[in-house]
Motif scaffolding. Structure first.
Motif, short mmCIF file in Angstrom:
data_model
loop_
_atom_site.label_atom_id
_atom_site.label_comp_id
_atom_site.label_asym_id
_atom_site.label_seq_id
_atom_site.Cartn_x
_atom_site.Cartn_y
_atom_site.Cartn_z
N ALA A 223 0.82 -1.21 0.00
CA ALA A 223 0.00 0.00 0.00
C ALA A 223 0.85 1.26 0.00
O ALA A 223 0.44 2.29 -0.53
CB ALA A 223 -0.94 -0.01 1.20
N ARG A 224 2.04 1.17 0.59
CA ARG A 224 2.92 2.35 0.62
C ARG A 224 3.46 2.70 -0.77
O ARG A 224 3.99 3.78 -0.97
CB ARG A 224 4.08 2.13 1.58
N ALA A 225 3.29 1.80 -1.71
CA ALA A 225 3.82 2.03 -3.05
C ALA A 225 2.84 2.80 -3.94
O ALA A 225 3.10 2.97 -5.12
CB ALA A 225 4.15 0.69 -3.72
N THR A 226 1.72 3.24 -3.37
CA THR A 226 0.74 3.97 -4.18
C THR A 226 0.57 5.40 -3.69
O THR A 226 0.56 5.63 -2.48
CB THR A 226 -0.62 3.26 -4.16
N PHE A 228 -2.25 6.97 -4.41
CA PHE A 228 -3.69 7.18 -4.55
C PHE A 228 -4.42 6.84 -3.26
O PHE A 228 -4.27 5.73 -2.71
CB PHE A 228 -4.23 6.34 -5.70
N THR A 231 -6.72 3.60 -3.30
CA THR A 231 -5.98 2.34 -3.25
C THR A 231 -5.57 2.02 -1.83
O THR A 231 -5.70 0.88 -1.35
CB THR A 231 -4.75 2.40 -4.16
N ALA A 232 -5.06 3.03 -1.11
CA ALA A 232 -4.64 2.81 0.27
C ALA A 232 -5.83 2.46 1.16
O ALA A 232 -5.73 1.60 2.05
CB ALA A 232 -3.94 4.06 0.80
N VAL A 259 -5.00 -7.14 -8.07
CA VAL A 259 -5.07 -5.70 -8.32
C VAL A 259 -6.38 -5.10 -7.83
O VAL A 259 -6.74 -3.97 -8.20
CB VAL A 259 -4.86 -5.38 -9.82
N GLN A 262 -6.06 -1.55 -6.45
CA GLN A 262 -5.86 -0.51 -7.45
C GLN A 262 -7.17 -0.22 -8.21
O GLN A 262 -7.55 0.95 -8.37
CB GLN A 262 -4.77 -0.93 -8.44
#
Length: 505
Positions: A223-226, A228, A231-232, A259, A262
């Motif tokens: 989740a830290r890679a987004t 948005f 998404t989180a 996904v 996302q």
């Protein structure tokens, strides 16, 4: 009782008035603003031409008119024609509420008597007939002109109605200068969609448990890679739904699972943005012309503008419908895995009984049919345009079309989620993983709520008519939505309700 002063109303407040008949009242402050604006626009009209009051409209904007010639009544009568099926009473009440709240913002110049009449029309459920076709996204002129004719008694209401005693000729254009019908349809659709978004997450969690999905896809690290928000949020919801260790059956799941944060997060973001925009518009004075009130000793004025052109709203409507359309194939993909023994280690189509039993096979067709309608409804309405009134109005947003398409999205999405829910519940039952075996208290509670009133999901999986079960599953979705917190709201900048030249009027 809902009090109105032109402030922002949320979709649930609008839905309560529209669907449950909650009564409304204008505050004294709102009536004061309306009265001040009404007096000041008369002063402005005495000094300079005001569109629709001292002139004709559209291509007739250069033609001078007079109230003494009945211009206002003629404007209402000439603009009231619409066609198509009558809209529901709920939709009409939503329109009336939004228009009344916009008038409470004090920028229209209509008389207090007209505003009180509209309040009474709403509270007495004496509704005008509003038809489907009559708007292109530059003001719901036909719907509101017909409403005004009902107010003054020239058209029938749905209940016995005492017409307003005084409807000034000068109130005609400012009364109909609004997209209140389009906004009402959107707010009711959003009141249904927001809980469906949460219910879809719970149902996806049940499917995830049924196929032993890999929770790494929604871990905190992932989740830290987004960047948005949606998404989180969805990843956090899934972590709550799959909070206990789950032995993953695969290193990577199909996209329907992997996904989901996302794809569903994009839906969360789009719904939040659309909600903020539409609720702001439902509390904004956008009449054309718009009165700019003045402090005592100063002169008010009007501005002629294009705020009625709903291009920004149409684009947000398109984005929201496209978000659902891009997510929907992943939901179909989860249904497909739930019918596939290679993912569930259960029978094909989760069937029980003699070889060749069909099980849930038909539900995949039902979901596919709903997907077809949802995908068709995602066609961008903002790409449409039309040139009207001898070229004076040379574009249209077609936000009204986008609102109708959003209603289709609601119905189709609800059906698809219900189809997935029946598959997930049956798969978990056949794995003998009832409440005690599910990977979180939330999913265990979801299981219990689905079976409190209907145990047929567990007791009988032989081939049978599933139509009643499908209807019951749709009714369960709001219950499942209650297991998760409301989706986050986008804070949307809103222009001042009444532009002023020097402080408060």
């Amino acid at each position: 009782m809902l009090t109105l002063d032109g402030s922002v109303l949320d979709c649930d407040q609008i839905a309560r008035v529209a669907r449950e008949g909650e009564k409304v009242a204008l505050t004294n402050a709102a009536l004061g603003k309306i009265a001040t604006a009404h007096d000041q626009i008369a002063e402005v009209a005495a000094r300079r031409p005001v569109y629709g009051r001292g002139t004709g409209v559209g291509a007739n904007r250069t033609v001078l008119v007079s109230d003494a010639q009945g211009h206002g009544r003629r404007l209402l009568r000439s603009h009231a024609a619409a066609s198509g099926p009558s809209l529901s009473a709920d939709t009409v009440r939503a329109m009336l509420l939004i228009r009344l709240n916009q008038l409470a913002a004090g920028g229209s110049g209509v008389s207090p008597d007209t505003a009180r009449g509209l309040q009474r029309l709403l509270n007495e459920h004496a509704l005008p007939t509003v038809r489907e076709h009559g708007s292109v996204g530059t003001g719901d002129l036909a719907a509101l002109a017909g409403t005004a004719l009902t107010l003054i008694g020239e058209r029938p209401a749905s209940r016995p109605w005492t017409p307003v005693a005084d409807f000034p000729e000068s109130d005609a254009l400012p009364f109909i200068s609004s997209n209140a019908l389009t906004l009402g349809r959107i707010t009711l659709a959003l009141a249904d969609l927001e809980p469906l978004v949460r219910a879809a997450t719970v149902v996806a969690g049940l499917s995830f448990a049924a196929v032993r999905g890999n929770p790494e896809a929604f871990s905190e690290q992932a989740a830290r890679a987004t960047p948005f928000t949606g998404t989180a949020v969805v990843a956090e919801w899934l972590r709550e739904l799959i909070s206990s260790p789950l032995a993953a059956a695969r290193i990577q799941d199909p996209f329907g699972y992997r996904v989901f944060p996302q794809a569903h997060g994009a839906v969360v973001d789009a719904v939040a943005d659309l909600t903020s925009a539409v609720t702001s518009l439902a509390a904004t004075a956008q009449e054309n012309p718009l009165l700019v009130t003045a402090a005592i000793g100063e002169q008010a004025t009007v501005v002629h503008h294009g705020g009625f052109h709903m291009a920004p709203l149409a684009l947000r409507l398109d984005t929201a419908r496209l978000a659902f359309a891009q997510e929907a194939p992943l939901l179909l993909g989860r249904i497909r895995t739930l019918t596939d023994p290679s993912y569930t280690q259960l029978t094909s189509f989760l069937a029980a009984g003699p070889p060749g039993s069909s099980g849930t096979m038909i539900l995949e067709y039902v979901a596919g049919s709903a997907y077809g309608a949802l995908r068709a409804a995602a066609a961008p309405a903002s790409l449409e345009t039309v040139v009207l009134s001898r070229g004076t109005e040379d574009d249209a947003s077609f936000a009204s079309l986008g609102a109708r398409q959003l209603e289709t999205t609601v119905h189709s999405y609800r059906t698809m989620i219900a189809c997935e829910l029946l598959h997930a519940l049956r798969a978990l039952a056949q794995r003998d993983e009832r409440a005690a075996g599910l990977p979180s208290p939330l999913l265990a509670e979801a299981w219990r709520r689905c079976h409190d009133d209907n145990t047929s999901y567990v007791a009988d999986h032989a081939d049978r008519d599933l139509e009643n079960e499908l209807a019951a599953a749709e009714e369960l979705l709001p219950v499942l939505a209650g297991l998760l917190p409301p989706t986050p709201r986008t804070t949307y900048s809103r222009a001042p309700r009444i532009p002023t030249s020097s402080g408060v009027a």
